[in-house]
Design a protein around this motif. Structure first.
Motif, PDB file in Angstrom:
ATOM      1  N   THR A  57      34.135  36.698  46.779  1.00 26.06           N
ATOM      2  CA  THR A  57      35.108  36.332  47.788  1.00 26.06           C
ATOM      3  C   THR A  57      36.505  36.285  47.172  1.00 26.06           C
ATOM      4  O   THR A  57      36.674  36.441  45.959  1.00 26.06           O
ATOM      5  N   VAL A  58      37.490  36.023  48.027  1.00 35.24           N
ATOM      6  CA  VAL A  58      38.867  35.904  47.547  1.00 35.24           C
ATOM      7  C   VAL A  58      38.988  34.780  46.529  1.00 35.24           C
ATOM      8  O   VAL A  58      39.600  34.956  45.471  1.00 35.24           O
ATOM      9  N   THR A  59      38.411  33.631  46.833  1.00 34.89           N
ATOM     10  CA  THR A  59      38.525  32.513  45.895  1.00 34.89           C
ATOM     11  C   THR A  59      37.776  32.785  44.595  1.00 34.89           C
ATOM     12  O   THR A  59      38.207  32.344  43.527  1.00 34.89           O
ATOM     13  N   ASP A  60      36.666  33.524  44.657  1.00 39.16           N
ATOM     14  CA  ASP A  60      35.980  33.936  43.418  1.00 39.16           C
ATOM     15  C   ASP A  60      36.935  34.723  42.531  1.00 39.16           C
ATOM     16  O   ASP A  60      37.031  34.487  41.320  1.00 39.16           O
ATOM     17  N   ARG A  61      37.613  35.675  43.133  1.00 40.91           N
ATOM     18  CA  ARG A  61      38.508  36.542  42.366  1.00 40.91           C
ATOM     19  C   ARG A  61      39.730  35.776  41.852  1.00 40.91           C
ATOM     20  O   ARG A  61      40.175  35.980  40.705  1.00 40.91           O
ATOM     21  N   ILE A  62      40.292  34.902  42.685  1.00 41.89           N
ATOM     22  CA  ILE A  62      41.448  34.117  42.245  1.00 41.89           C
ATOM     23  C   ILE A  62      41.060  33.221  41.075  1.00 41.89           C
ATOM     24  O   ILE A  62      41.774  33.135  40.071  1.00 41.89           O
ATOM     25  N   ARG A  63      39.910  32.555  41.188  1.00 42.92           N
ATOM     26  CA  ARG A  63      39.469  31.681  40.092  1.00 42.92           C
ATOM     27  C   ARG A  63      39.218  32.472  38.812  1.00 42.92           C
ATOM     28  O   ARG A  63      39.476  31.991  37.711  1.00 42.92           O
ATOM     29  N   ALA A  64      38.716  33.696  38.968  1.00 36.71           N
ATOM     30  CA  ALA A  64      38.471  34.530  37.786  1.00 36.71           C
ATOM     31  C   ALA A  64      39.774  34.866  37.073  1.00 36.71           C
ATOM     32  O   ALA A  64      39.859  34.828  35.844  1.00 36.71           O
ATOM     33  N   HIS A  65      40.812  35.180  37.849  1.00 35.75           N
ATOM     34  CA  HIS A  65      42.114  35.472  37.249  1.00 35.75           C
ATOM     35  C   HIS A  65      42.713  34.213  36.611  1.00 35.75           C
ATOM     36  O   HIS A  65      43.270  34.267  35.510  1.00 35.75           O
ATOM     37  N   LEU A  66      42.609  33.084  37.293  1.00 33.73           N
ATOM     38  CA  LEU A  66      43.206  31.858  36.787  1.00 33.73           C
ATOM     39  C   LEU A  66      42.463  31.303  35.584  1.00 33.73           C
ATOM     40  O   LEU A  66      43.022  30.534  34.800  1.00 33.73           O
TER      41      LEU A  66
END
Length: 339
Positions: A57-66
């Motif tokens: 999901t979007v939050t999965d990807r954002i957390r991965a970047h962060l």
């Protein structure tokens, strides 16, 4: 749950299903899944099941970047707003191309007060998959911009899908924000799944230069992730479309230097931002027919890097009598409290 919109919208999207479903069946089986251990260049926990490859999901990807670096975002406000395009002519008036160009002439003649008095001059066949907003659509988008001002949300950069309805929505919001610095970055990575409508229609999108000629605040210095042509040629299954949207959202969210950024596109964009996932063409058609025009969602980043979802960032908008009657039958707690 929310009641279905007027039948005219359902009939419009139902007509897309017959042409989309047949072309999708073969292409979906040919797509090659991405490496499940990589996500936007960041290593994740091993996912061995093929079915899970496209479930990020979007939050999965954002957390991965962060996960790599929080130094650039810690202790500062960061919010991403997502808005679906306003009501457009092919939704409100399915036969508008035939009736507005009656007699086969080249001149556009509106026949309803909800139709714009003028539209960009182009072959009317180019409008078959790329119609403009209705007058109601423009006003609704301006009200959304007004709502952003009331909540002190002032995006400086607006990333918009290249289709006319999305750019006009973005321009209406920018005008209502009353911020001369707000500019529109035309981004093909945000455009609707290329196989949902006539694929050739994507090749007839207006260029940033043509949009600027129409006096929309286009950012000429912006370099898009990919061209419309590249995306049309390589577009695969609905799940790959989901990956395209969520990858662009997450990378832009992490890289932005502004405190508020705005994304404008199809209902699928807002659906993806809500951490929802689709699998089939039927899922996409259902999303298109069930989501209200100019629906809004927001993702915020907390001070410690936590990703927060807000599905009611603005005050509620009741644009029509039909929506007013529908809203009256729903729980009152959905109303955003006055601030």
């Amino acid at each position: 749950g929310r009641k279905q919109p007027p039948m005219r919208l359902n009939r419009f999207y139902a007509r897309q299903a017959s042409s989309a479903a047949s072309s999708m069946t073969s292409s979906a089986s040919q797509c090659t899944p991405n490496d499940p251990t990589l996500l936007g260049g960041v290593e994740l926990a091993d996912e061995t099941a093929t079915e899970k490859v496209h479930s990020f999901t979007v939050t999965d990807r954002i957390r991965a970047h962060l996960a790599r670096d929080l130094s650039g975002v810690r202790d500062r406000k960061l919010a991403a707003l997502f808005v679906s395009h306003g009501e457009c002519l092919d939704e409100a008036f399915p036969a508008w191309l035939r009736l507005a160009y009656l007699g086969g002439g080249s001149g556009y003649r509106p026949y309803d007060l909800n139709m714009p008095l003028t539209i960009p001059r182009r072959p009317h066949s180019h409008y078959e998959g790329d119609s403009p907003l209705t007058e109601h659509g423009k006003v609704t988008a301006e009200l959304v911009g007004h709502g952003m001002r009331l909540e002190k949300l002032h995006p400086v950069r607006i990333f918009s899908s290249p289709d006319l309805r999305s750019v006009q929505t973005a321009a209406s919001i920018a005008r209502s924000l009353r911020a001369s610095s707000a500019t529109i970055c035309v981004e093909p990575a945000l455009m609707e799944w290329t196989k949902l409508r006539d694929r050739d229609s994507k090749r007839h999108f207006l260029s940033p230069k043509q949009y600027r000629f129409l006096e929309y605040p286009i950012d000429f210095g912006y370099v898009p992730e990919a061209s419309v042509k590249e995306i049309v040629e390589r577009e695969g299954s609905p799940r790959e479309y989901h990956d395209r949207l969520t990858t662009f959202i997450s990378t832009t969210f992490k890289a932005t230097k502004e405190s508020v950024v705005l994304f404008v596109g199809s209902p699928h964009l807002v659906h993806a931002a809500r951490d929802e996932i689709w699998q089939t063409p039927a899922d996409l058609l259902s999303i298109s027919s069930s989501m209200d025009p100019c629906s809004v969602h927001m993702i915020e980043l907390g001070r410690e890097g936590e990703v927060l979802m807000n599905d009611t960032p603005l005050r509620h908008l009741t644009p029509t009598l039909y929506d007013s009657l529908q809203f009256a039958s729903e729980p009152s707690e959905k109303i955003h409290p006055m601030k």
